[in-house]
Design a protein around this motif. Structure first.
Motif, PDB file in Angstrom:
ATOM      1  N   TRP A  35       0.844  -1.194   0.000  1.00 22.46           N
ATOM      2  CA  TRP A  35       0.000   0.000   0.000  1.00 22.46           C
ATOM      3  C   TRP A  35       0.873   1.234   0.000  1.00 22.46           C
ATOM      4  N   HIS A  67      -0.649   4.305  -0.617  1.00 17.69           N
ATOM      5  CA  HIS A  67      -1.546   5.308  -0.039  1.00 17.69           C
ATOM      6  C   HIS A  67      -2.831   4.597   0.387  1.00 17.69           C
ATOM      7  N   ALA A 108      -3.910   3.598  -3.160  1.00 16.55           N
ATOM      8  CA  ALA A 108      -2.938   3.240  -4.204  1.00 16.55           C
ATOM      9  C   ALA A 108      -2.096   2.085  -3.682  1.00 16.55           C
ATOM     10  N   GLY A 167      -4.985   2.225  -8.375  1.00 17.05           N
ATOM     11  CA  GLY A 167      -5.207   3.359  -7.497  1.00 17.05           C
ATOM     12  C   GLY A 167      -6.429   4.155  -7.861  1.00 17.05           C
ATOM     13  N   ARG A 168      -6.836   4.946  -6.906  1.00 13.30           N
ATOM     14  CA  ARG A 168      -7.976   5.815  -7.097  1.00 13.30           C
ATOM     15  C   ARG A 168      -7.789   7.025  -6.201  1.00 13.30           C
ATOM     16  N   ASN A 169      -8.123   8.192  -6.736  1.00  9.15           N
ATOM     17  CA  ASN A 169      -8.045   9.440  -5.982  1.00  9.15           C
ATOM     18  C   ASN A 169      -9.382  10.140  -6.174  1.00  9.15           C
ATOM     19  N   GLY A 171      -9.043   7.238 -11.361  1.00  9.26           N
ATOM     20  CA  GLY A 171      -8.478   5.985 -10.897  1.00  9.26           C
ATOM     21  C   GLY A 171      -7.970   5.227 -12.107  1.00  9.26           C
ATOM     22  N   VAL A 209       1.200   9.508 -10.166  1.00 10.97           N
ATOM     23  CA  VAL A 209       1.503   8.191  -9.590  1.00 10.97           C
ATOM     24  C   VAL A 209       2.998   7.926  -9.654  1.00 10.97           C
TER      25      VAL A 209
END
Length: 179
Positions: free
Chosen positions: A30, A32, A42, A64-66, A78, A116
């Motif tokens: 991990w 994030h 992430a 990942g996803r923000n 993402g 990223v």
């Protein structure tokens, strides 16, 4: 008085140790967030190690996803893509660590993929740690039941780190005390 020993760590062995130490949470590292994070996380998974041009190469899948949670839905960017990470390994405080990290993403170039790559480049050196001194200590101080003496590893250091296509080669210097 000192002598040197060369230790070759093949990437398959190193990959297994890193899987236990760094990718221990369902095979993920991990970067994030955590497994409970639904919209903002992430992680890297499926790492494959190798060597190329004297540098360590880590290939991994990024997910990942923000995003923000709105009415139970995640709104925001993402993605999932492959990363190719190149780094120079060095020895410090009992561990092999990484510096001069360079990250490439497979596929299209986007604002998200650039962010990223920057995050991985900055965070991976802080997270990557191969505790080679602990591994060597376990091997050298292992006590078979029929041996009437003990061994103790002292003054352990890694004087050289080389990367080949088959293995990471460490130049070791230490004193083995038999008592």
């Amino acid at each position: 008085m000192g002598g040197g020993v060369e230790l070759q760590i093949q990437y398959t062995a190193m990959q297994k140790v890193l899987a236990q130490q760094m990718f221990a949470d369902q095979g993920r590292l991990w970067v994030h967030g955590d497994p409970k994070s639904k919209c903002n996380f992430a992680f890297l998974e499926n790492p494959r190690l190798g060597g190329i041009d004297g540098r360590l190469r880590i290939q991994a899948k990024f997910s990942g996803r923000n995003a923000a949670s709105l009415f139970g839905f995640c709104l925001g960017p993402g993605d999932v893509f492959d990363l190719d990470i190149m780094a120079t390994p060095y020895f410090q405080e009992g561990a092999i660590r990484l510096k001069d990290v360079y990250v490439e993403s497979g596929g299209r170039e986007t604002f998200y993929s650039r962010k990223v790559r920057e995050a991985i480049r900055d965070k991976l050196p802080k997270k990557f740690e191969y505790r080679v001194s602990d591994e060597v200590r376990k091997i050298m101080e292992r006590e078979p039941s029929n041996r009437p003496y003990q061994q103790e590893l002292k003054n352990f250091t890694v004087s050289q780190v080389r990367v080949t296509t088959a293995a990471m080669i460490l130049g070791l210097e230490f004193t083995l005390v038999v008592k």
